[in-house]
Design a protein around this motif. Structure first.
Motif, PDB file in Angstrom:
ATOM      1  N   LEU A  97       0.902  -1.171   0.039  1.00  0.00           N
ATOM      2  CA  LEU A  97       0.013   0.039   0.071  1.00  0.00           C
ATOM      3  C   LEU A  97       0.827   1.216   0.074  1.00  0.00           C
ATOM      4  O   LEU A  97       1.906   1.279   0.632  1.00  0.00           O
ATOM      5  N   ASP A  98       0.544   2.113  -0.654  1.00  0.00           N
ATOM      6  CA  ASP A  98       1.303   3.540  -0.773  1.00  0.00           C
ATOM      7  C   ASP A  98       0.486   4.292   0.369  1.00  0.00           C
ATOM      8  O   ASP A  98      -0.522   4.979   0.357  1.00  0.00           O
ATOM      9  N   MET A  99       0.955   4.137   1.641  1.00  0.00           N
ATOM     10  CA  MET A  99       0.490   4.587   2.781  1.00  0.00           C
ATOM     11  C   MET A  99       0.453   6.182   2.630  1.00  0.00           C
ATOM     12  O   MET A  99      -0.701   6.559   3.515  1.00  0.00           O
ATOM     13  N   ARG A 100       1.214   7.110   2.090  1.00  0.00           N
ATOM     14  CA  ARG A 100       1.130   8.255   2.105  1.00  0.00           C
ATOM     15  C   ARG A 100       0.108   8.838   1.274  1.00  0.00           C
ATOM     16  O   ARG A 100      -0.630   9.777   1.873  1.00  0.00           O
ATOM     17  N   ARG A 101      -0.357   7.848   0.498  1.00  0.00           N
ATOM     18  CA  ARG A 101      -1.589   8.442  -0.360  1.00  0.00           C
ATOM     19  C   ARG A 101      -2.875   7.755  -0.159  1.00  0.00           C
ATOM     20  O   ARG A 101      -3.892   8.299  -0.528  1.00  0.00           O
ATOM     21  N   ALA A 102      -2.695   6.435   0.337  1.00  0.00           N
ATOM     22  CA  ALA A 102      -3.975   5.697   0.781  1.00  0.00           C
ATOM     23  C   ALA A 102      -4.570   5.866   2.242  1.00  0.00           C
ATOM     24  O   ALA A 102      -5.618   5.780   2.336  1.00  0.00           O
ATOM     25  N   ARG A 103      -3.631   6.509   2.995  1.00  0.00           N
ATOM     26  CA  ARG A 103      -4.284   6.565   4.338  1.00  0.00           C
ATOM     27  C   ARG A 103      -5.257   7.917   4.511  1.00  0.00           C
ATOM     28  O   ARG A 103      -5.088   8.791   4.080  1.00  0.00           O
ATOM     29  N   TRP A 104      -6.273   7.393   5.205  1.00  0.00           N
ATOM     30  CA  TRP A 104      -7.396   8.156   5.504  1.00  0.00           C
ATOM     31  C   TRP A 104      -7.328   8.564   7.073  1.00  0.00           C
ATOM     32  O   TRP A 104      -7.424   7.665   7.863  1.00  0.00           O
ATOM     33  N   ASP A 105      -7.534   9.607   7.406  1.00  0.00           N
ATOM     34  CA  ASP A 105      -7.500  10.196   8.673  1.00  0.00           C
ATOM     35  C   ASP A 105      -8.856  10.299   9.331  1.00  0.00           C
ATOM     36  O   ASP A 105      -9.268  10.944  10.498  1.00  0.00           O
ATOM     37  N   GLY A 106      -9.968   9.725   8.869  1.00  0.00           N
ATOM     38  CA  GLY A 106     -11.062   9.594   9.345  1.00  0.00           C
ATOM     39  C   GLY A 106     -11.981  10.974   9.433  1.00  0.00           C
ATOM     40  O   GLY A 106     -12.747  11.263  10.418  1.00  0.00           O
ATOM     41  N   ASP A 107     -11.724  12.103   8.567  1.00  0.00           N
ATOM     42  CA  ASP A 107     -12.207  13.119   8.705  1.00  0.00           C
ATOM     43  C   ASP A 107     -13.483  13.287   8.389  1.00  0.00           C
ATOM     44  O   ASP A 107     -14.177  14.149   7.574  1.00  0.00           O
ATOM     45  N   GLY A 108     -14.547  12.563   8.576  1.00  0.00           N
ATOM     46  CA  GLY A 108     -16.119  12.373   8.332  1.00  0.00           C
ATOM     47  C   GLY A 108     -16.707  13.587   8.948  1.00  0.00           C
ATOM     48  O   GLY A 108     -17.799  13.467   8.922  1.00  0.00           O
ATOM     49  N   GLY A 109     -15.871  14.100   9.985  1.00  0.00           N
ATOM     50  CA  GLY A 109     -16.738  15.113  10.799  1.00  0.00           C
ATOM     51  C   GLY A 109     -16.859  14.712  12.090  1.00  0.00           C
ATOM     52  O   GLY A 109     -16.992  13.539  12.451  1.00  0.00           O
ATOM     53  N   GLU A 110     -17.125  15.699  13.093  1.00  0.00           N
ATOM     54  CA  GLU A 110     -17.419  15.223  14.441  1.00  0.00           C
ATOM     55  C   GLU A 110     -18.745  14.367  14.524  1.00  0.00           C
ATOM     56  O   GLU A 110     -18.780  13.678  15.563  1.00  0.00           O
ATOM     57  N   ALA A 111     -19.906  14.770  13.958  1.00  0.00           N
ATOM     58  CA  ALA A 111     -21.159  14.055  13.836  1.00  0.00           C
ATOM     59  C   ALA A 111     -20.792  12.683  13.732  1.00  0.00           C
ATOM     60  O   ALA A 111     -21.364  11.730  14.430  1.00  0.00           O
ATOM     61  N   ASP A 112     -20.110  12.381  12.747  1.00  0.00           N
ATOM     62  CA  ASP A 112     -19.747  11.012  12.606  1.00  0.00           C
ATOM     63  C   ASP A 112     -18.957  10.288  13.626  1.00  0.00           C
ATOM     64  O   ASP A 112     -19.465   9.184  13.999  1.00  0.00           O
ATOM     65  N   ARG A 113     -18.290  10.913  14.128  1.00  0.00           N
ATOM     66  CA  ARG A 113     -17.359  10.366  15.277  1.00  0.00           C
ATOM     67  C   ARG A 113     -18.190  10.071  16.685  1.00  0.00           C
ATOM     68  O   ARG A 113     -17.929   9.138  17.033  1.00  0.00           O
ATOM     69  N   ASP A 114     -19.148  11.008  16.910  1.00  0.00           N
ATOM     70  CA  ASP A 114     -20.052  10.840  17.925  1.00  0.00           C
ATOM     71  C   ASP A 114     -20.809   9.802  17.663  1.00  0.00           C
ATOM     72  O   ASP A 114     -21.300   9.145  18.964  1.00  0.00           O
ATOM     73  N   GLU A 115     -21.517   9.377  16.450  1.00  0.00           N
ATOM     74  CA  GLU A 115     -22.130   8.405  16.520  1.00  0.00           C
ATOM     75  C   GLU A 115     -21.165   7.076  16.630  1.00  0.00           C
ATOM     76  O   GLU A 115     -22.150   6.064  17.244  1.00  0.00           O
ATOM     77  N   VAL A 116     -20.248   6.795  16.469  1.00  0.00           N
ATOM     78  CA  VAL A 116     -19.508   5.523  16.760  1.00  0.00           C
ATOM     79  C   VAL A 116     -19.362   5.368  18.317  1.00  0.00           C
ATOM     80  O   VAL A 116     -19.727   4.127  18.851  1.00  0.00           O
TER      81      VAL A 116
END
Length: 118
Positions: A97-116
């Motif tokens: 995997l090209d981690m520099r390009r493939a990595r996702w930081d979970g930036d779906g927003g705070e509302a998404d994180r709160d749902e988890v």
């Protein structure tokens, strides 16, 4: 995943929900998932994925070095290619995997994180 809440430990359910949120073509490391959840660590996330991850896009939760999951390399690579996940080739000719390009930081927003966490 609420249907599984009686069968799964709460932490496992949160890990699997986080894995489901990773967009196609992107990945998070085991440590990234733990950090995003604010609990556990890479080993705990890896354990959850090993025990329960078959029902979610398991190939999107990866080792930090970009090496496909040992024993499931071929299946993971099929998924990565189908989703156009950025890959690179090592000097030895092995896909990573090209981690520099493939990595996702979970930036779906705070509302998404709160749902988890609910």
């Amino acid at each position: 995943m609420g249907r599984m809440s009686e069968e799964l430990p709460a932490y496992a359910e949160r890990v699997l929900e986080a894995a489901e949120r990773i967009p196609p073509g992107r990945v998070m490391t085991y440590g990234d998932v733990a950090e995003w959840l604010g609990e556990g660590g890479p080993r705990q996330v890896g354990r959850v994925m090993a025990l329960y991850g078959g029902a979610v896009p398991w190939w999107r939760v990866v080792r930090a070095d970009g090496v496909p999951l040992p024993g499931s390399e071929r299946r993971a690579l099929e998924h990565y290619r189908a989703e156009a996940t950025p890959l690179r080739t090592t000097a030895a000719g092995e896909p990573r995997l090209d981690m520099r390009r493939a990595r996702w930081d979970g930036d779906g927003g705070e509302a998404d994180r709160d749902e988890v966490h609910t």
